[in-house]
Write a protein that holds these residues in place. Structure first.
Motif, PDB file in Angstrom:
ATOM      1  N   ILE A 292       0.843  -1.198   0.000  1.00  0.00           N
ATOM      2  CA  ILE A 292       0.000   0.000   0.000  1.00  0.00           C
ATOM      3  C   ILE A 292       0.878   1.248   0.000  1.00  0.00           C
ATOM      4  N   ALA A 293       1.907   1.254   0.838  1.00  0.00           N
ATOM      5  CA  ALA A 293       2.818   2.394   0.911  1.00  0.00           C
ATOM      6  C   ALA A 293       3.461   2.666  -0.441  1.00  0.00           C
ATOM      7  N   GLN A 294       3.901   1.625  -1.096  1.00  0.00           N
ATOM      8  CA  GLN A 294       4.542   1.764  -2.403  1.00  0.00           C
ATOM      9  C   GLN A 294       3.567   2.366  -3.428  1.00  0.00           C
ATOM     10  N   LYS A 295       2.335   1.887  -3.420  1.00  0.00           N
ATOM     11  CA  LYS A 295       1.326   2.411  -4.349  1.00  0.00           C
ATOM     12  C   LYS A 295       1.035   3.881  -4.067  1.00  0.00           C
ATOM     13  N   LEU A 296       0.908   4.227  -2.776  1.00  0.00           N
ATOM     14  CA  LEU A 296       0.624   5.617  -2.417  1.00  0.00           C
ATOM     15  C   LEU A 296       1.756   6.544  -2.850  1.00  0.00           C
ATOM     16  N   LEU A 297       2.984   6.130  -2.632  1.00  0.00           N
ATOM     17  CA  LEU A 297       4.127   6.944  -3.052  1.00  0.00           C
ATOM     18  C   LEU A 297       4.167   7.110  -4.562  1.00  0.00           C
ATOM     19  N   HIS A 298       3.902   6.031  -5.274  1.00  0.00           N
ATOM     20  CA  HIS A 298       3.896   6.080  -6.732  1.00  0.00           C
ATOM     21  C   HIS A 298       2.811   7.042  -7.233  1.00  0.00           C
ATOM     22  N   LEU A 299       1.617   6.943  -6.670  1.00  0.00           N
ATOM     23  CA  LEU A 299       0.514   7.797  -7.111  1.00  0.00           C
ATOM     24  C   LEU A 299       0.764   9.266  -6.775  1.00  0.00           C
ATOM     25  N   ARG A 300       1.398   9.530  -5.644  1.00  0.00           N
ATOM     26  CA  ARG A 300       1.655  10.926  -5.259  1.00  0.00           C
ATOM     27  C   ARG A 300       2.655  11.571  -6.201  1.00  0.00           C
ATOM     28  N   GLY A 301       3.593  10.785  -6.711  1.00  0.00           N
ATOM     29  CA  GLY A 301       4.567  11.319  -7.660  1.00  0.00           C
ATOM     30  C   GLY A 301       5.317  12.506  -7.096  1.00  0.00           C
ATOM     31  N   ASP A 302       5.281  13.638  -7.814  1.00  0.00           N
ATOM     32  CA  ASP A 302       6.023  14.817  -7.369  1.00  0.00           C
ATOM     33  C   ASP A 302       5.158  15.817  -6.604  1.00  0.00           C
ATOM     34  N   LYS A 303       3.935  15.422  -6.275  1.00  0.00           N
ATOM     35  CA  LYS A 303       3.083  16.297  -5.458  1.00  0.00           C
ATOM     36  C   LYS A 303       3.615  16.319  -4.028  1.00  0.00           C
TER      37      LYS A 303
ATOM     38  N   SER B  24       1.150  14.121   8.809  1.00  0.00           N
ATOM     39  CA  SER B  24       1.770  13.000   9.532  1.00  0.00           C
ATOM     40  C   SER B  24       1.019  11.692   9.287  1.00  0.00           C
ATOM     41  N   ALA B  25      -0.303  11.755   9.151  1.00  0.00           N
ATOM     42  CA  ALA B  25      -1.062  10.539   8.840  1.00  0.00           C
ATOM     43  C   ALA B  25      -0.675  10.013   7.458  1.00  0.00           C
ATOM     44  N   LEU B  26      -0.612  10.906   6.475  1.00  0.00           N
ATOM     45  CA  LEU B  26      -0.217  10.487   5.129  1.00  0.00           C
ATOM     46  C   LEU B  26       1.193   9.904   5.153  1.00  0.00           C
ATOM     47  N   GLN B  27       2.076  10.522   5.906  1.00  0.00           N
ATOM     48  CA  GLN B  27       3.437  10.019   6.005  1.00  0.00           C
ATOM     49  C   GLN B  27       3.461   8.610   6.598  1.00  0.00           C
ATOM     50  N   MET B  28       2.629   8.362   7.609  1.00  0.00           N
ATOM     51  CA  MET B  28       2.574   7.014   8.192  1.00  0.00           C
ATOM     52  C   MET B  28       2.069   5.996   7.183  1.00  0.00           C
ATOM     53  N   TYR B  29       1.083   6.371   6.366  1.00  0.00           N
ATOM     54  CA  TYR B  29       0.587   5.455   5.329  1.00  0.00           C
ATOM     55  C   TYR B  29       1.678   5.170   4.305  1.00  0.00           C
TER      56      TYR B  29
ATOM     57  N   ILE C 107      -2.275   1.579   8.200  1.00  0.00           N
ATOM     58  CA  ILE C 107      -3.203   1.458   7.076  1.00  0.00           C
ATOM     59  C   ILE C 107      -4.384   2.379   7.379  1.00  0.00           C
ATOM     60  N   PRO C 108      -4.822   3.161   6.398  1.00  0.00           N
ATOM     61  CA  PRO C 108      -5.905   4.114   6.659  1.00  0.00           C
ATOM     62  C   PRO C 108      -7.226   3.439   7.006  1.00  0.00           C
ATOM     63  N   ARG C 109      -8.052   4.176   7.755  1.00  0.00           N
ATOM     64  CA  ARG C 109      -9.432   3.746   8.009  1.00  0.00           C
ATOM     65  C   ARG C 109     -10.170   3.706   6.671  1.00  0.00           C
ATOM     66  N   ASP C 110     -11.290   3.020   6.653  1.00  0.00           N
ATOM     67  CA  ASP C 110     -12.038   2.847   5.407  1.00  0.00           C
ATOM     68  C   ASP C 110     -12.447   4.173   4.768  1.00  0.00           C
ATOM     69  N   ASP C 111     -12.898   5.148   5.575  1.00  0.00           N
ATOM     70  CA  ASP C 111     -13.322   6.420   5.000  1.00  0.00           C
ATOM     71  C   ASP C 111     -12.145   7.155   4.349  1.00  0.00           C
ATOM     72  N   ILE C 112     -10.964   7.005   4.901  1.00  0.00           N
ATOM     73  CA  ILE C 112      -9.777   7.635   4.312  1.00  0.00           C
ATOM     74  C   ILE C 112      -9.343   6.876   3.061  1.00  0.00           C
TER      75      ILE C 112
END
Length: 68
Positions: free
Chosen positions: A7-18, A32-37, A43-48
């Protein structure tokens, strides 16, 4: 690689240079929550999960449950 790491790898890839601040603000979470993910610490809660998937334009299943 465990689920949190995938999940972390996918999130980093999707964020790209943002910037984390930009994504966190758009999704309504703390930086800080995004950084932990992205660092496979949590792992984020379902709503996140729904908000992150929507922001990145992918399905929740693809982002959080797909084995890729």
């Amino acid at each position: 690689m465990n689920l949190k790491q995938k999940i972390a790898q996918k999130l980093l890839h999707l964020r790209g240079d943002k910037r984390r601040e930009e994504v966190a603000k758009a999704v309504g979470i703390s930086v800080s929550a995004l950084q932990m993910y992205e660092n496979a610490r949590r792992i984020p809660r379902d709503d996140i999960k729904v908000k992150l998937a929507g922001y990145y334009g992918v399905s929740v299943e693809e982002l959080f449950f797909d084995g890729r």
